[in-house]
Structure formats: C-alpha cells, structure tokens
Scaffold this motif. Structure first.
Motif, mmCIF file in Angstrom:
data_model
loop_
_atom_site.group_PDB
_atom_site.id
_atom_site.type_symbol
_atom_site.label_atom_id
_atom_site.label_comp_id
_atom_site.label_asym_id
_atom_site.label_seq_id
_atom_site.Cartn_x
_atom_site.Cartn_y
_atom_site.Cartn_z
ATOM 1 N N ALA A 382 0.791 -0.543 0.078
ATOM 2 C CA ALA A 382 0.255 0.038 -0.167
ATOM 3 C C ALA A 382 0.889 1.308 -0.144
ATOM 4 N N GLU A 383 0.939 2.573 -1.031
ATOM 5 C CA GLU A 383 1.446 2.999 -0.902
ATOM 6 C C GLU A 383 1.092 4.173 -0.930
ATOM 7 N N ASN A 384 1.735 5.523 -0.597
ATOM 8 C CA ASN A 384 1.070 7.000 -0.311
ATOM 9 C C ASN A 384 1.759 8.101 0.140
ATOM 10 N N ARG A 385 1.718 9.557 0.445
ATOM 11 C CA ARG A 385 2.488 10.231 0.424
ATOM 12 C C ARG A 385 2.059 10.330 2.622
ATOM 13 N N ASN A 386 2.997 10.351 3.168
ATOM 14 C CA ASN A 386 2.777 10.807 4.172
ATOM 15 C C ASN A 386 1.833 9.403 5.022
ATOM 16 N N LEU A 387 2.082 8.645 5.007
ATOM 17 C CA LEU A 387 0.984 7.597 6.225
ATOM 18 C C LEU A 387 1.716 7.393 7.070
#
Length: 497
Positions: A382-387
């Motif tokens: 799972a990927e995204n910014r500022n998790l």
C-alpha cells in the motif's frame, strides 16, 4: 508424592545429596520438588555467595528438565489439563532460577567477580525460559524482558560485559560472555516473533546461538535499522515502528545487516526448514526483495485503517449500517446478509463477498492508499504520501465491491515521494465480538478447522477462556504472535458444559 525436603543447612555436600535423591524420582515429581526448593530459596537466610553457589549447583538439573519435559507436555494438546499443568511447571523452573539470580544482583551484595557470574547465569536461564515459552506456544514473559533490560543496563558499561565466563555446563559454553548470551536471547526472540513448531523452535535457538556475534547492539539509529529494543519497557525487541519518527530515548538499535546477508546466503548449518529460513531472510533484509517485486499494472485505490481499536470500531459501525439497510429492505440481495459480521480477505472470494455498492460511502475511515500486488502472493503493498502507520500493527484495507482485507503491516519504507507499507493479508473470515467486561476480539476463520483470535490489552496465556458478550466462548490454545499492539492466538470452542 514423596517429599524430599530441601536441606535446611545449605552447603555443597547437602545439595549434592538432595540432588542424588531426586535422581531416583519420576521426572515430573522431581521437577515439582525442584520448583518447591526454588520458592523456598527466595526467603531462605543464606549468605549471598552461598546462594549463588547453590543456584549454580541446581542449574544443570533445571536445564535437564527444560530439555526433557517439553516433549512430554507437547505429546498431548496443551488444552489438556494434565499437559497444561506440566507446561506451566516447565516455564516456572528457568524463570524462578533467573529471578533468584536477579534478586541477588539487585541486592548489590556480591563481589564484582561473582556479580558477573550471576549476570551470566541469569541471562543463560532467561534464554532457556524464552525457549520453553516458545516451545509451549506461550506469550513471552514481560517480567523476564524487564529483568533482561535490567541486566543489560547493569553490565553493559562494565568490562565484565565482554569478559569470558567459566562454566562446566555444556549448554552454556557456546556463549562464553554476557554479551554473547544477551545477543543470543535477543536474536532468538526475533527469530520466533512468529510461532514455529517445536522442532523448528529448537533449530531457531541453535541458529540464534550460532549467529549471535553478527548482531550489533547500537545506541545510534542507522538509515536501514529494522529492529529496536526499549530497555526501559517490558517488551521484547520489536520492529521499528516508523522509518523516520523518533522512538524512546532509552531505545537501543539492533543492527542486522550482516545477519540478513548470512541468512540470504543460507550457508550456515541449521535444521530450520527452507521456508522458515527464507521468511527470516526476508524479515532481516527489510523485505527488500518483496518491495522490488511489484507487479506492473494500475494500482487499486483503497482506504487503510491502522490499529486494533480503530479496526474494531470501523467493523462495528459497518455492521450497524448493514443491519439497518437489511431491515429497511435496501439490500435486495439476500446474500448480502452474510456481511453482518464478516471481513473476507481472500481474493478468490470477491464475487461472493464484495461489499455492496455505496455502503462504504456512509462509513469512511483510515487513509487513502494505492494498493499494488507483488510476485509474492503472500504480500500486498500500500502506497501514498505521509502515511502514519506502525510497522508490526494491524491494518484493514477496504474499497467498494471488494473484500475487506485484514492484514499485518510487516514493513514500511519512507521514500521522498511516497511511503510504502508491506501488508501480509490474514486468510479467513473475520468476526468482531465484544468481550464480556471490556474490549473486543477479532476472530478469524470461526467456521474453519483452525480458528485464530486477535486480542488487545491485558495478559493472556494458553488455556485462558475468553467469553464474548454476544456469542461463543473460546479457549486460547497457542500464541502465534505477541506485540504491544495485539496478541494473536490459535483458539478453539470448548464443548458445552
């Protein structure tokens, strides 16, 4: 049971005679006598140096039982009353021995030389206690990890930490210093973070001793640090929660780069299975091989909820919505009623268990992520910014017309452009139950042959029974994982009455 009284006049000859008498008893009876003697020694009026000599004299028999009794306990399922009692006895022997040694050290009544011997013996006994806990599939002892931290702080700055310690006990000789015993214990804990069978547990203990010198304990955190140990807490060493966020000022960092390389090569002599060795090699190299094996293709936009309590709250609220919609006849498909309590993380069940359209718009939570598959079917990324998630914690993935996926966050990397979480989905339908009195439980595979349960908070042990407020009662049969975030057990449903 014949009562072989522990000698009132504690000296080497009297102890030797008492041990000789125990040799003529059945093993379990002799183990009970030894346990009783260790409890007596807690308050016995014995000079400190004499008490240390006595404990050293009793150590070989304690280790004998640690090696021989687990097989008898494991011959039957541990939920069996007799086997369970024997398992509890096995756990107590090395634990009581190590606590007595720690009591001596804390009294500050030993000379510098004998204090080093006491620390060495205490850590050796703690190591075998950890081994017995893993063999009996029990949760790690927070008391023993608290004592381990005390022994580390007590000796790490002293020259005795690296000095050779002499012992006639064969099991002790491969680790001849306080430092090497401590590293063996730390590494064994990391090896058995996820439960192994009895044979592989023994193999892991041997491998931890074999590779202990490759483990580095550092006060400084490196860019590729994976594990750490908070020496002011009561927990075993664990995964670093986040690649960038600070941790407790008391933490030390366990550098395993050389270990990871050695495990990848697989050239060491070990009875550990290839599958277990590969799993350890992945973990000790930060799962880089999996992060580098993303399957090309468009990612799936999803939402991810992290943490036991938030996941339980989300599932409960979702259940309420489903029941309301069911009662208002808004769910026309009768099959949708099966969602009342279930999370279904298996990909092949999508057509049967996909969430009803628009339902999740009413129940939002977590963070937006893009989910990518890997060539290893056991993991998702799972990927995204500022998790803002913790490595080692639970995560729940959801999106409309897809199954809800309960997972464990096994690793994360924080790049400049995005944060990536490595998720290990847990197969099986998951049910959320309130526990009588307080809290909730996530029950996995309730209808299957090997149900599991995730619990949060409190102390749990094999044989404990958990009563749900609405629903069945379960009995814990084996600890699979234990972290500050959750405890994961195999469980069974006791027969009525």
């Amino acid at each position: 049971m014949a009562d072989n009284m522990f000698p009132a006049d504690v000296n080497a000859n009297a102890i030797a005679a008492w041990l000789s008498e125990l040799g003529g008893l059945p093993q379990v009876q002799a183990a009970h006598q030894l346990h009783h003697a260790l409890k007596e020694l807690k308050s016995a009026p014995i000079a400190p140096e004499q008490l240390l000599q006595t404990l050293q004299q009793l150590s070989p028999l304690t280790l004998h039982f640690c090696h021989n009794l687990p097989a008898a306990a494991l011959a039957e399922p541990l939920q069996n009353g007799k086997a369970l009692k024997l398992a509890k006895l096995i756990l107590q022997l090395p634990k009581q021995m190590s606590l007595l040694l720690c009591q001596l050290i804390e009294s500050k009544s030993l000379s510098a030389a004998t204090s080093g011997q006491a620390v060495y013996y205490a850590l050796q006994m703690i190591g075998h206690a950890l081994r017995c806990h893993a063999l009996c599939r029990e949760t790690p002892s927070t008391t023993l990890w608290k004592k381990t931290a005390f022994l580390y702080r007590h000796s790490v700055a002293d020259p005795v930490f690296k000095q050779i310690q002499t012992s006639k006990i064969p099991e002790f000789k491969p680790q001849s210093t306080i430092e090497s015993v401590l590293k063996r214990n730390l590494l064994f804990s990391l090896f058995t973070h996820q439960a192994l069978c009895a044979e592989e547990t023994e193999a892991a203990f041997g491998l931890a001793g074999q590779l202990a010198e490759l483990l580095q304990i550092s006060p400084q955190r490196q860019n590729d640090t994976i594990f750490y140990w908070e020496v002011d807490k009561i927990y075993a060493p664990m995964l670093l929660p986040h690649p960038r966020k600070p941790v407790s000022f008391s933490a030390v960092f366990l550098e395993v780069q050389r270990l990871g390389q050695e495990l990848q090569l697989g050239t060491m002599h070990t009875r550990l299975s290839t599958a277990s060795l590969n799993r350890l090699a992945l973990a000790f190299t930060g799962h880089r091989k999996v992060f580098n094996a993303i399957v090309p293709g468009p990612p799936l936009p999803s939402r991810l909820i992290g943490g036991f309590a938030d996941i339980c709250n989300f599932v409960q609220e979702l259940n309420k919505l489903l029941r309301i919609m069911d009662l208002s006849a808004q769910l026309r498909n009768d099959d949708a009623r099966s969602y009342g309590y279930s999370l279904v993380p298996l990909e092949h069940q999508r057509s049967t268990f996909a969430m009803p359209p628009n339902l999740l718009q009413k129940q939002q939570g977590g963070r937006q992520v893009n989910v990518m598959k890997t060539t290893s079917g056991a993991y998702l990324i799972a990927e995204n910014r500022n998790l803002d998630f913790r490595t080692g914690d639970l995560g729940l993935l959801y999106r409309e017309q897809h199954p809800l996926t309960l997972s464990i966050i096994r690793q994360q990397v924080d790049n400049q452009n995005a944060c990536q979480l490595l998720l290990e989905p847990i197969p099986g339908t998951c049910t959320c139950y309130p526990i009588a009195g307080n809290g909730h439980a996530l029950l996995i595979g309730e209808q299957g042959p090997n149900p599991q349960v995730f619990l949060h908070g409190g102390k749990y042990a094999v044989g404990d029974e958990i009563q749900f407020s609405l629903g069945p009662k379960i009995r814990l049969t084996a600890c699979l994982e234990s972290t500050p975030y959750y405890s994961r057990f195999n469980c069974q449903f006791p027969a009525p009455g």
